[in-house]
Scaffold this active site. Structure first.
Site, PDB file in Angstrom:
ATOM      1  N   ARG A   1     -17.857   8.020  35.222  1.00 31.11           N
ATOM      2  CA  ARG A   1     -16.983   9.120  35.666  1.00 31.11           C
ATOM      3  C   ARG A   1     -16.922  10.206  34.603  1.00 31.11           C
ATOM      4  O   ARG A   1     -16.887  11.406  34.908  1.00 31.11           O
ATOM      5  CB  ARG A   1     -15.582   8.572  35.968  1.00 31.11           C
ATOM      6  CG  ARG A   1     -14.700   9.518  36.806  1.00 31.11           C
ATOM      7  CD  ARG A   1     -13.933  10.501  35.980  1.00 31.11           C
ATOM      8  NE  ARG A   1     -13.188   9.840  34.935  1.00 31.11           N
ATOM      9  CZ  ARG A   1     -12.868  10.428  33.783  1.00 31.11           C
ATOM     10  NH1 ARG A   1     -13.233  11.665  33.515  1.00 31.11           N
ATOM     11  NH2 ARG A   1     -12.198   9.742  32.866  1.00 31.11           N
TER      12      ARG A   1
ATOM     13  N   PRO B   1     -15.509  16.806  13.361  1.00 32.04           N
ATOM     14  CA  PRO B   1     -15.116  15.665  12.528  1.00 32.04           C
ATOM     15  C   PRO B   1     -13.708  15.789  11.958  1.00 32.04           C
ATOM     16  O   PRO B   1     -13.008  14.787  11.793  1.00 32.04           O
ATOM     17  CB  PRO B   1     -16.173  15.657  11.423  1.00 32.04           C
ATOM     18  CG  PRO B   1     -17.386  16.252  12.069  1.00 32.04           C
ATOM     19  CD  PRO B   1     -16.850  17.306  12.994  1.00 32.04           C
TER      20      PRO B   1
ATOM     21  N   GLY C   1     -19.223  21.166  23.438  1.00 32.15           N
ATOM     22  CA  GLY C   1     -18.951  20.951  22.025  1.00 32.15           C
ATOM     23  C   GLY C   1     -17.701  21.651  21.544  1.00 32.15           C
ATOM     24  O   GLY C   1     -17.735  22.851  21.240  1.00 32.15           O
ATOM     25  N   LEU C   2     -16.605  20.910  21.458  1.00 32.07           N
ATOM     26  CA  LEU C   2     -15.343  21.450  20.945  1.00 32.07           C
ATOM     27  C   LEU C   2     -14.849  20.646  19.751  1.00 32.07           C
ATOM     28  O   LEU C   2     -14.615  21.201  18.668  1.00 32.07           O
ATOM     29  CB  LEU C   2     -14.281  21.464  22.043  1.00 32.07           C
ATOM     30  CG  LEU C   2     -12.884  21.939  21.623  1.00 32.07           C
ATOM     31  CD1 LEU C   2     -12.914  23.393  21.165  1.00 32.07           C
ATOM     32  CD2 LEU C   2     -11.871  21.747  22.764  1.00 32.07           C
ATOM     33  N   THR C   3     -14.681  19.337  19.910  1.00 31.89           N
ATOM     34  CA  THR C   3     -14.120  18.481  18.866  1.00 31.89           C
ATOM     35  C   THR C   3     -15.033  18.446  17.641  1.00 31.89           C
ATOM     36  O   THR C   3     -16.259  18.419  17.765  1.00 31.89           O
ATOM     37  CB  THR C   3     -13.919  17.056  19.396  1.00 31.89           C
ATOM     38  OG1 THR C   3     -13.001  17.108  20.486  1.00 31.89           O
ATOM     39  CG2 THR C   3     -13.380  16.139  18.322  1.00 31.89           C
TER      40      THR C   3
ATOM     41  N   PHE D   1       4.412  20.423  17.102  1.00 30.20           N
ATOM     42  CA  PHE D   1       3.071  20.103  16.658  1.00 30.20           C
ATOM     43  C   PHE D   1       2.901  20.281  15.142  1.00 30.20           C
ATOM     44  O   PHE D   1       2.005  19.688  14.549  1.00 30.20           O
ATOM     45  CB  PHE D   1       2.045  20.985  17.375  1.00 30.20           C
ATOM     46  CG  PHE D   1       1.812  20.560  18.803  1.00 30.20           C
ATOM     47  CD1 PHE D   1       0.884  19.586  19.122  1.00 30.20           C
ATOM     48  CD2 PHE D   1       2.529  21.138  19.840  1.00 30.20           C
ATOM     49  CE1 PHE D   1       0.663  19.186  20.422  1.00 30.20           C
ATOM     50  CE2 PHE D   1       2.319  20.748  21.160  1.00 30.20           C
ATOM     51  CZ  PHE D   1       1.382  19.776  21.450  1.00 30.20           C
TER      52      PHE D   1
ATOM     53  N   ASN E   1      -8.261  21.314  30.822  1.00 28.64           N
ATOM     54  CA  ASN E   1      -7.296  21.035  31.884  1.00 28.64           C
ATOM     55  C   ASN E   1      -7.992  20.558  33.157  1.00 28.64           C
ATOM     56  O   ASN E   1      -7.472  19.702  33.873  1.00 28.64           O
ATOM     57  CB  ASN E   1      -6.443  22.271  32.173  1.00 28.64           C
ATOM     58  CG  ASN E   1      -5.286  22.408  31.204  1.00 28.64           C
ATOM     59  OD1 ASN E   1      -4.717  21.408  30.756  1.00 28.64           O
ATOM     60  ND2 ASN E   1      -4.931  23.634  30.862  1.00 28.64           N
TER      61      ASN E   1
ATOM     62  N   ARG F   1      -9.051 -19.152  42.263  1.00 25.98           N
ATOM     63  CA  ARG F   1      -8.912 -20.070  41.134  1.00 25.98           C
ATOM     64  C   ARG F   1      -7.760 -21.049  41.388  1.00 25.98           C
ATOM     65  O   ARG F   1      -6.610 -20.628  41.617  1.00 25.98           O
ATOM     66  CB  ARG F   1      -8.639 -19.276  39.863  1.00 25.98           C
ATOM     67  CG  ARG F   1      -8.290 -20.098  38.639  1.00 25.98           C
ATOM     68  CD  ARG F   1      -9.477 -20.846  38.090  1.00 25.98           C
ATOM     69  NE  ARG F   1      -9.188 -21.372  36.748  1.00 25.98           N
ATOM     70  CZ  ARG F   1     -10.023 -22.135  36.064  1.00 25.98           C
ATOM     71  NH1 ARG F   1     -11.217 -22.431  36.577  1.00 25.98           N
ATOM     72  NH2 ARG F   1      -9.686 -22.577  34.866  1.00 25.98           N
TER      73      ARG F   1
ATOM     74  N   GLU G   1      -9.514  14.227  25.662  1.00 28.21           N
ATOM     75  CA  GLU G   1      -8.826  15.259  26.458  1.00 28.21           C
ATOM     76  C   GLU G   1      -7.321  15.251  26.211  1.00 28.21           C
ATOM     77  O   GLU G   1      -6.516  15.468  27.114  1.00 28.21           O
ATOM     78  CB  GLU G   1      -9.098  15.113  27.958  1.00 28.21           C
ATOM     79  CG  GLU G   1     -10.497  14.702  28.353  1.00 28.21           C
ATOM     80  CD  GLU G   1     -11.596  15.651  27.897  1.00 28.21           C
ATOM     81  OE1 GLU G   1     -11.323  16.500  27.034  1.00 28.21           O
ATOM     82  OE2 GLU G   1     -12.719  15.515  28.379  1.00 28.21           O
TER      83      GLU G   1
END
Length: 397
Positions: free
Chosen positions: A103, A147, A143-145, A396, A253, A281, A376
């Site tokens: 998924r 290290p 590609g966002l994140t 934050f 989102n 079972r 996410e």
């Protein structure tokens, strides 16, 4: 009432839909759900334990997903299916009942990569990439994140500088799905003009990707680390409509919305595996499904699955009406992933020692959902999004 037949899956599902939620779906929605469910039963279930065990991503499924009509599923035009948000959600649920990693492929391709191009790209970029991505002939990554920049993308260090008409891209990304099998990566980078998005061919000189392994989760999928070594990009690589973090956040989102539904698939499959096992079972001369503690576990699972389905459907109706808010998506992502992970863990206990074998799905779903819980937006991030909404105070920093 006699014991239910553990082999009669449709009867078990009908009994588990205690609130009759199927009646809330249209004929078209049910048809999409059933078509994807049939695909998962035929093409994923027979192989997923082996793929997971070998940490193998079946890249050949890309074109099969394209034929199924689940790539860029809710995007209109450019060869995309243009289905409703609820239909996409139902497809995500059935796909994740197969496996979270598969998924995730559909989400990275459709919501993140294709969604970014569809919303922020030029007409030329849309025409060039979206039709081939909708068929699975081109695979995209996002590609966002980085290290050192996970939950705080504003601190990203990847930078694109102008050099005449061109751009020079330098930096690193981490936990990037599909990057070693993709032909195109949507890369978000700091510039002198704020965060911008770029379409980077993966065969560009200076583009380096390697798979992050070994993993204990999402083993039937690909996550990578990327390094950009002075990649030269033409001016046409820039996504013209995206400026600032609004660009990547809009894509996130969309992906989070899919997770609201998808996580329920992992939870439902874990519950069904436990129910099927408990009816077959026998211990102490009777099926363990007949013991009170087992029934309590099964009931608790169904309660959360039914509530989660109502939540997902409500969000889907809001999205189709154009009124869905990001904070509402956070409610769904936080709740449904958290509860589905609890269901997978509890389902494993019903299977006892046999539950650690990959022939049974709950242990795999539980491991996968640890990743879904993190990407996410972690539980903590979505909690703080909701906390700020309730109090008006950002926490934050």
């Amino acid at each position: 009432m006699g014991a239910r037949d553990p082999e009669d899956l449709e009867a078990l599902r009908a009994a588990s839909d205690v609130l009759g939620l199927d009646a809330l779906l249209s004929a078209d929605e049910l048809a999409v759900r059933d078509r994807v469910r049939t695909f998962v039963d035929a093409e994923i279930r027979p192989h997923i334990a082996d793929w997971y065990d070998r940490a193998h991503f079946p890249v050949e499924l890309a074109r099969a997903f394209g034929e199924l009509g689940v790539l860029g599923m809710s995007l209109p035009g450019y060869g995309c299916p243009g289905r409703s948000a609820v239909e996409y959600g139902l497809a995500a649920l059935e796909l994740e009942a197969g496996d979270s990693g598969l998924r995730t492929f559909v989400s990275v391709q459709g919501s993140l990569a294709m969604g970014s191009i569809h919303r922020w790209g030029s007409e030329e970029q849309k025409q060039e990439w979206l039709p081939r991505m909708a068929t699975g002939d081109v695979i995209g990554s996002f590609g966002l994140t980085e290290p050192s920049a996970g939950s705080d993308p504003s601190s990203m260090k990847t930078f694109a500088r102008r050099d005449g008409e061109d751009w020079i891209l330098t930096g690193s990304k981490r936990w990037i799905g599909l990057a070693t099998v993709a032909q195109l990566t949507v890369v978000w980078a700091q510039t002198d003009d704020g965060v911008r998005g770029f379409l980077v061919p993966t065969d560009a000189p200076g583009y380096h990707a390697h798979v992050l392994e070994p993993k204990g989760s999402m083993r039937a999928s690909v996550q990578c680390e990327l390094h950009f070594d002075e990649i030269r990009l033409p001016a046409s690589a820039l996504l013209p409509g995206a400026k600032g973090l609004r660009g990547p956040f809009s894509a996130l989102n969309e992906a989070r919305y899919g997770i609201v539904w998808g996580a329920l698939g992992a939870g439902r499959d874990s519950y069904e595996a436990a129910l099927h096992y408990a009816l077959r079972r026998e211990q102490f001369d009777r099926p363990i499904a007949g013991f009170q503690l087992t029934q309590e576990k099964l009931v608790d699972m169904v309660l959360e699955l039914q509530k989660g389905a109502l939540l997902a459907l409500h969000l889907g109706r809001l999205k189709d009406a154009g009124t869905l808010q990001p904070v509402q998506i956070s409610v769904g992502k936080l709740n449904n992933v958290r509860e589905s992970l609890k269901i997978a863990r509890e389902a494993r206990t019903i299977l006892g020692g046999n539950g650690v074998l990959l022939e049974h799905s709950p242990i795999r779903h539980a491991a996968n959902l640890e990743s879904v819980r993190t990407y996410e937006g972690t539980d903590e991030v979505h909690t703080l999004i909701l906390g700020e909404h309730l109090t008006g105070l950002g926490a934050f920093r």
